[in-house]
Design an enzyme around this catalytic site. Structure first.
Site, PDB file in Angstrom:
ATOM      1  N   ASP A  63      -7.794   6.504   0.294  1.00  0.00           N
ATOM      2  CA  ASP A  63      -7.274   5.790  -1.139  1.00  0.00           C
ATOM      3  C   ASP A  63      -8.154   6.147  -2.491  1.00  0.00           C
ATOM      4  O   ASP A  63      -8.178   5.202  -2.934  1.00  0.00           O
ATOM      5  CB  ASP A  63      -6.940   4.305  -1.081  1.00  0.00           C
ATOM      6  CG  ASP A  63      -6.145   3.565  -2.023  1.00  0.00           C
ATOM      7  OD1 ASP A  63      -5.309   4.595  -2.581  1.00  0.00           O
ATOM      8  OD2 ASP A  63      -6.379   2.472  -2.514  1.00  0.00           O
ATOM      9  N   ALA A  91      -3.491  -1.757  -9.005  1.00  0.00           N
ATOM     10  CA  ALA A  91      -3.571  -0.766 -10.028  1.00  0.00           C
ATOM     11  C   ALA A  91      -2.400   0.187 -10.350  1.00  0.00           C
ATOM     12  O   ALA A  91      -2.471   1.128 -10.432  1.00  0.00           O
ATOM     13  CB  ALA A  91      -4.766   0.038  -9.755  1.00  0.00           C
TER      14      ALA A  91
END
Length: 425
Positions: free
Chosen positions: A270, A136
């Site tokens: 995360d 990402a």
């Protein structure tokens, strides 16, 4: 009992040496003032609850609908508060790939929050990562890890840069690892297409962390072990793992623990801005993420885009799904990351003199009940009532039987055997 002094009695305490049932923990000001002793009237009654050290997150991008990568102090404060309410009392703010100058501006804002004690430092994840494993991160913003560019970001954090994730196979990668090690900044291997040999070179150059091991890197093949095996087998490396049930199958997490041991695992979130929120659309740096059923994916391409995890959930999963002992879970959620950050003298364990950063969970379900940071209740403190009669000090015992885990975990006997030998992993 004065406003700046309190004691928690009757709780199960997860201490560095093991677990003690029905114990007492005293707090004075911001610090733990003592452990053990007889419960006295006025102590808060924590029977049926377990107290563990506050969680330490090495790798988190946001939460509560806010992002550390926004460069806006108010958003960073909201993200930190969200995770604090879920037990993360020490957090590192992670950025995401962007233009170098934009990242430097973000680092300047985050460094001010680090000076105020809101965050413990800055982690740069990107832009020095592989296009083949960028996940990402916007491919057009990626850069080779030129040491001069890496140093620019480190300097922008004004002494609060804690970690830089990079792909060591890229031009400048090994030189940047050496430079970071010399500067006292953690060099982490991640978002990499590196092979086994180059990963070993990076470790030899000073890399000490694997960024979310297994994710965004080549898998294990019988003739090409790749970075995963190199990172798991070297005792100098701490491996990050995301225990949300999405990033890793439980058996893969078990494999990592079986190879590295709890003393080399740091459980992380995360997490991106959707942590602590519901499904919907959220920004992740310059990208758009859709969260559906709690899973975050890029709108374009569908790649997993961080997580919506909080560390209280990771703690519960570790004990109830993976069968870790309470001490193993605490080691990976608190002790190991605190040590990596150079904060082991302040946080990471329940010990007299350390900051009173505490998480209280239900002893039966392991659900979060309350959080204390630096001696102040953040949430849940009003659930506990004062006791009215004195109680005897719990029996601690002289060996492993005195502090045996009572969580029913499948590692309990092995833990106690190692404790008896004087080695706990």
């Amino acid at each position: 009992m004065t406003a700046d002094r309190l004691a928690l009695s009757g709780a199960r305490l997860v201490l560095p040496g093991g677990v003690v049932e029905g114990d007492r923990l005293a707090v004075e000001g911001e610090r733990i003032a003592g452990l053990g002793g007889t419960a006295t009237p006025g102590d808060l009654d924590l029977a049926g609850y377990t107290v563990v050290p506050g969680f330490v997150d090495l790798h988190v991008h946001g939460g509560g609908g806010a992002s550390y990568a926004s460069g806006i102090a108010e958003e960073a404060l909201r993200a930190a508060r969200t995770h604090l309410e879920h037990g993360t009392t020490t957090t590192v703010a992670s950025t995401v790939t962007g233009e170098i100058d934009d990242l430097a501006r973000q680092a300047a804002v985050l460094s001010e929050l680090a000076e105020d004690g809101v965050v413990a430092g800055v982690h740069f994840e990107g832009p020095f990562i592989s296009r083949n494993r960028c996940g990402a991160h916007r491919p057009d913003l990626l850069r080779d890890p030129d040491p001069a560019l890496v140093r620019k970001l480190v300097d922008a954090a004004r002494g609060h840069a804690k970690m830089v994730t990079l792909a060591p196979e890229l031009p400048g990668g090994l030189d940047s690892v050496r430079m970071l090690a010399d500067l006292g900044v953690i060099a982490a291997v991640g978002h990499t297409d590196s092979d086994y040999s180059r990963t070993l070179e990076a470790i030899g150059a000073g890399a000490t962390v694997a960024t979310h091991l297994f994710n965004a890197m080549p898998g294990i093949a019988h003739r090409a072990p790749g970075p995963i095996v190199a990172l798991l087998e070297d005792e100098r490396v701490t491996v990050e793992l995301i225990n949300d049930g999405v990033h890793l199958h439980p058996s893969v997490l078990d494999l990592a623990y079986g190879t590295a041991g709890a003393s080399r695992v740091a459980l992380i979130t995360d997490a991106m801005g959707a942590a602590g929120m519901g499904d919907g659309l959220y920004p992740l740096g310059p990208l758009q993420v859709e969260v559906k059923d709690g899973v975050a994916r890029l709108v374009e391409g569908g790649a997993i885009a961080g997580s919506t995890l909080t560390l209280d959930v990771a703690f519960k999963r570790s004990v109830t799904v993976n069968g870790l002992s309470l001490n193993q879970a605490v080691e990976s959620l608190s002790t190991v990351p605190a040590r990596l950050l150079g904060l082991a003298d302040k946080v990471g364990t329940l010990e007299t003199g350390k900051l009173a950063d505490l998480v209280v969970v239900d002893s039966a379900t392991y659900d979060l009940v309350a959080v204390m940071r630096r001696g102040e209740w953040i949430t849940g403190g009003d659930r506990f009532s004062p006791i009215t009669t004195a109680r005897p000090e719990p029996h601690r015992g002289d060996g492993p039987e005195g502090i045996r885990e009572r969580s029913g975990d499948r590692y309990g006997d092995r833990y106690c055997a190692k404790l008896a030998q004087g080695s706990i992993d």
